[in-house]
Every structure is written in C-alpha cells, then in structure tokens.
Write a protein that holds these residues in place. Structure first.
Motif, PDB file in Angstrom:
ATOM      1  N   SER A  47     -13.310   2.808  13.475  1.00  0.00           N
ATOM      2  CA  SER A  47     -14.026   2.494  12.238  1.00  0.00           C
ATOM      3  C   SER A  47     -15.287   1.701  12.532  1.00  0.00           C
ATOM      4  O   SER A  47     -16.352   1.951  11.949  1.00  0.00           O
ATOM      5  CB  SER A  47     -13.114   1.713  11.289  1.00  0.00           C
ATOM      6  N   ASN A  87      -7.718  -2.375   7.013  1.00  0.00           N
ATOM      7  CA  ASN A  87      -9.030  -1.723   7.024  1.00  0.00           C
ATOM      8  C   ASN A  87      -9.886  -2.151   5.836  1.00  0.00           C
ATOM      9  O   ASN A  87     -11.068  -2.467   5.975  1.00  0.00           O
ATOM     10  CB  ASN A  87      -8.868  -0.201   7.007  1.00  0.00           C
ATOM     11  N   GLU A  88      -9.268  -2.162   4.659  1.00  0.00           N
ATOM     12  CA  GLU A  88     -10.013  -2.466   3.442  1.00  0.00           C
ATOM     13  C   GLU A  88     -10.339  -3.947   3.322  1.00  0.00           C
ATOM     14  O   GLU A  88     -11.371  -4.324   2.756  1.00  0.00           O
ATOM     15  CB  GLU A  88      -9.219  -2.002   2.220  1.00  0.00           C
ATOM     16  N   THR A  89      -9.444  -4.800   3.863  1.00  0.00           N
ATOM     17  CA  THR A  89      -9.618  -6.241   3.712  1.00  0.00           C
ATOM     18  C   THR A  89     -10.530  -6.832   4.784  1.00  0.00           C
ATOM     19  O   THR A  89     -11.395  -7.666   4.483  1.00  0.00           O
ATOM     20  CB  THR A  89      -8.256  -6.959   3.754  1.00  0.00           C
ATOM     21  N   HIS A 132       0.865  -1.184   0.000  1.00  0.00           N
ATOM     22  CA  HIS A 132       0.000   0.000   0.000  1.00  0.00           C
ATOM     23  C   HIS A 132       0.900   1.231   0.000  1.00  0.00           C
ATOM     24  O   HIS A 132       1.863   1.298   0.780  1.00  0.00           O
ATOM     25  CB  HIS A 132      -0.909   0.021   1.227  1.00  0.00           C
ATOM     26  N   LYS A 159     -13.850  -3.631   7.021  1.00  0.00           N
ATOM     27  CA  LYS A 159     -15.092  -3.340   6.300  1.00  0.00           C
ATOM     28  C   LYS A 159     -16.068  -4.515   6.325  1.00  0.00           C
ATOM     29  O   LYS A 159     -17.284  -4.321   6.405  1.00  0.00           O
ATOM     30  CB  LYS A 159     -14.782  -2.964   4.846  1.00  0.00           C
ATOM     31  N   LYS A 160     -15.547  -5.737   6.260  1.00  0.00           N
ATOM     32  CA  LYS A 160     -16.440  -6.889   6.097  1.00  0.00           C
ATOM     33  C   LYS A 160     -16.897  -7.496   7.409  1.00  0.00           C
ATOM     34  O   LYS A 160     -17.869  -8.258   7.439  1.00  0.00           O
ATOM     35  CB  LYS A 160     -15.766  -7.974   5.252  1.00  0.00           C
ATOM     36  N   ARG A 185      -4.026   0.468   6.201  1.00  0.00           N
ATOM     37  CA  ARG A 185      -5.151   0.660   5.280  1.00  0.00           C
ATOM     38  C   ARG A 185      -5.511  -0.633   4.554  1.00  0.00           C
ATOM     39  O   ARG A 185      -6.642  -0.824   4.136  1.00  0.00           O
ATOM     40  CB  ARG A 185      -4.837   1.782   4.300  1.00  0.00           C
ATOM     41  N   ILE A 186      -4.524  -1.520   4.417  1.00  0.00           N
ATOM     42  CA  ILE A 186      -4.813  -2.831   3.813  1.00  0.00           C
ATOM     43  C   ILE A 186      -5.722  -3.623   4.739  1.00  0.00           C
ATOM     44  O   ILE A 186      -6.695  -4.247   4.305  1.00  0.00           O
ATOM     45  CB  ILE A 186      -3.500  -3.607   3.563  1.00  0.00           C
TER      46      ILE A 186
END
Length: 306
Positions: free
Chosen positions: A102, A67-69, A58, A72-73, A64-65
C-alpha cells in the motif's frame, strides 16, 4: 523553547516475532526527535497497530481496520522481518506485505530491514522462514540488516530529502510573515503596552546602531556580541536582553517586526532581518514616540561608583 515543526507519521510494520525490535524502533524514533527535531523542524510520530488502533469490528478482516486507520495517514513505513512473514490476508501473502504494498502504491517512503541473528533450533516454522527468504529475493527495493542506529541514520536521510522536496512549507511561513509585516503599525504597538522590556531594548539597539540583522543557531554569537558591545557603551548594567535573545526574536517574528532572510541547507532560518519599511518607520517615529523607547533603555543605565 518552543519551535515550529512539521509532523511525519512513521508506521512500524512487522510480523509477531520481532516485538523487541518494534520497541527498539519506537524508542529510536523518540531518540531521533531529541537529537534532530529542532534542527530540522520535523517531529517524527511512531504508529503501531497494537497501540494506535482501537478495538473495532470489520466484516471482512481486521487488516482492513489497520489499513484504514494507520496506513492511509502515515508518511514513512519501517518494516522488519526475521523468521516470519506474517498471517495471510484476503489480498496479500501477509498483513505486513499488504501494508508495504500500500505504501509503495501511494509512492510513500518504505524502509525494509531483516534481522541478522541466530535462528533458534526449537519452535521454528521452516515454511515461514522459507516465505521470508522468498520475499527477500523478490523484493526489488533496497533493504538493510536491522540495526537501530541504522534506522536513526536512515530516518535522518529521509527527512532531509523530504525537506528538500517540500519547500512549500517554508514558503507558506514566509507568506504569513510577510502578511504580518504589512499589518504592523509600530507607533500603535509601542503605545499598546504589549511590548516587553527586552523588546523595547532591542528596538533601542536597532534605532541607535542601525543594525537590523540578527543571527540564530551558530550565527547568534556575533549578534549577541554586537548587542553586548552596545550595552557596554550605553552602560546598561541591569539588562538581561542577551539571556533572552532567542525569545525576543521569536516575539519580534510573531509581531511582524522581523522576517527570515537566510536559511541553512536544511531549510532552517539562520538569519532574521527587520524589513526596510519597518526600519524606516522606526527611524521616522515622532520624537515623543521614540522617547518611550529611550525611557526604557535609560532605565537600565548603570552609573559606575567612581
């Protein structure tokens, strides 16, 4: 026996000093599934960045990886702290706090624990310890001292709350069952060759007794006793319908021959019933079609040797 269940993703968040607790929590989630998954029709799936995030680049920062991986789910976050708050990120005092924030912003469940055990004299970073204490004072939610058994109990409470707040999953299942019932053609099903012997026997039981209700869980014993009484009256000595009771009901449900009629407080089915249109169709079958059912029933007749 298989069962239908929703899956809730549980994210385990913590700094590096509580790796043993992270392992305990993961095992506690597996233990929770063994004890409660079938009862509540919910499976919990643990998520950890070190196991569930593939090596990825990243341009800004690794957090942030994650967070995105994962963040979120996932549906529930379990955060654990002891002597460290964690490494700062570009937007939060630590990666763990960024994950917690988050979840809070997304209005998802957050469970926070602090390890309550002696702190080693050597190798301790007192600045980090102070940061943990400051976070503990500022945190406006409820937290608890860490104990893996508390984690299991708290997860149980959260799952029960989830089921109460999400009745639509049960509604969808009922709508699918209703659609199957509307598509049933009992005569074609009997002649299709797809019904098992035990399914024919249960149809015979319904046809001859008029009983179209079937309990499950703690209500199953009464239904099984009534079937056993019918079998004894018919002298059916070679039937194994009772031993396969649950699987036959599952087949009937999948075929649209029964539907859920009563539920536990957690939203689990405790009573199935054959809908009246299907029951009427069964009773009004032509004699030649009914004979297909009676032939299977009569094939289990056991003549006593006296």
């Amino acid at each position: 026996m298989s069962f239908k269940a929703d899956v809730l993703q549980v994210f385990i968040a913590s700094p590096s000093d509580v790796s043993s607790q992270r392992d305990e929590i993961e095992n506690a989630i597996f233990d929770w599934n063994r004890r409660f998954a079938e009862e509540l029709n919910i499976v919990l799936l643990p998520n950890r960045w070190e196991k569930d995030v593939a090596p990825t680049y990243h341009p800004i920062e690794p957090q942030r990886i994650i967070n995105e991986t994962l963040v979120k789910k996932c549906d529930i976050l379990i955060g654990v702290f002891w002597t460290k708050l964690g490494t700062r990120t570009t937007s939060a005092p630590s990666g763990t706090l960024e994950e917690i924030e988050s979840f809070i912003q997304q209005q998802k469940e957050v469970l926070i624990y602090f390890v309550d055990k002696d702190i080693p004299r050597e190798g301790i970073n007192y600045d980090e310890l102070k940061r943990v204490d400051e976070f503990k004072k500022k945190y406006t939610g409820l937290y608890s001292s860490y104990d893996k058994y508390k984690v299991i109990d708290h997860l149980y409470d959260k799952v029960v709350e989830y089921k109460r707040n999400n009745p639509e999953s049960a509604f969808i299942q009922r709508e699918l069952t209703k659609k199957k019932i509307e598509e049933v053609n009992l005569k074609n099903l009997i002649y299709s060759g797809s019904l098992t012997v035990n399914e024919f026997l249960l149809l015979g039981y319904i046809l001859e007794t008029g009983n179209r209700s079937f309990g499950v869980r703690w209500m199953a014993d009464d239904s099984k006793n009534m079937i056993l009484k019918w079998e004894n009256q018919r002298s059916l000595g070679k039937s194994n319908l009772i031993d396969n009771y649950e699987s036959v009901l599952e087949n009937f449900l999948d075929r649209g021959l029964i539907e859920p009629k009563d539920y536990t407080e957690y939203g689990n089915v405790k009573l199935y019933k054959m809908p009246m249109p299907i029951f009427d169709e069964l009773r009004n079958l032509a004699p030649v079609v009914k004979q297909e059912i009676y032939e299977v029933v009569n094939s289990h007749y056991f003549e006593l040797p006296f």
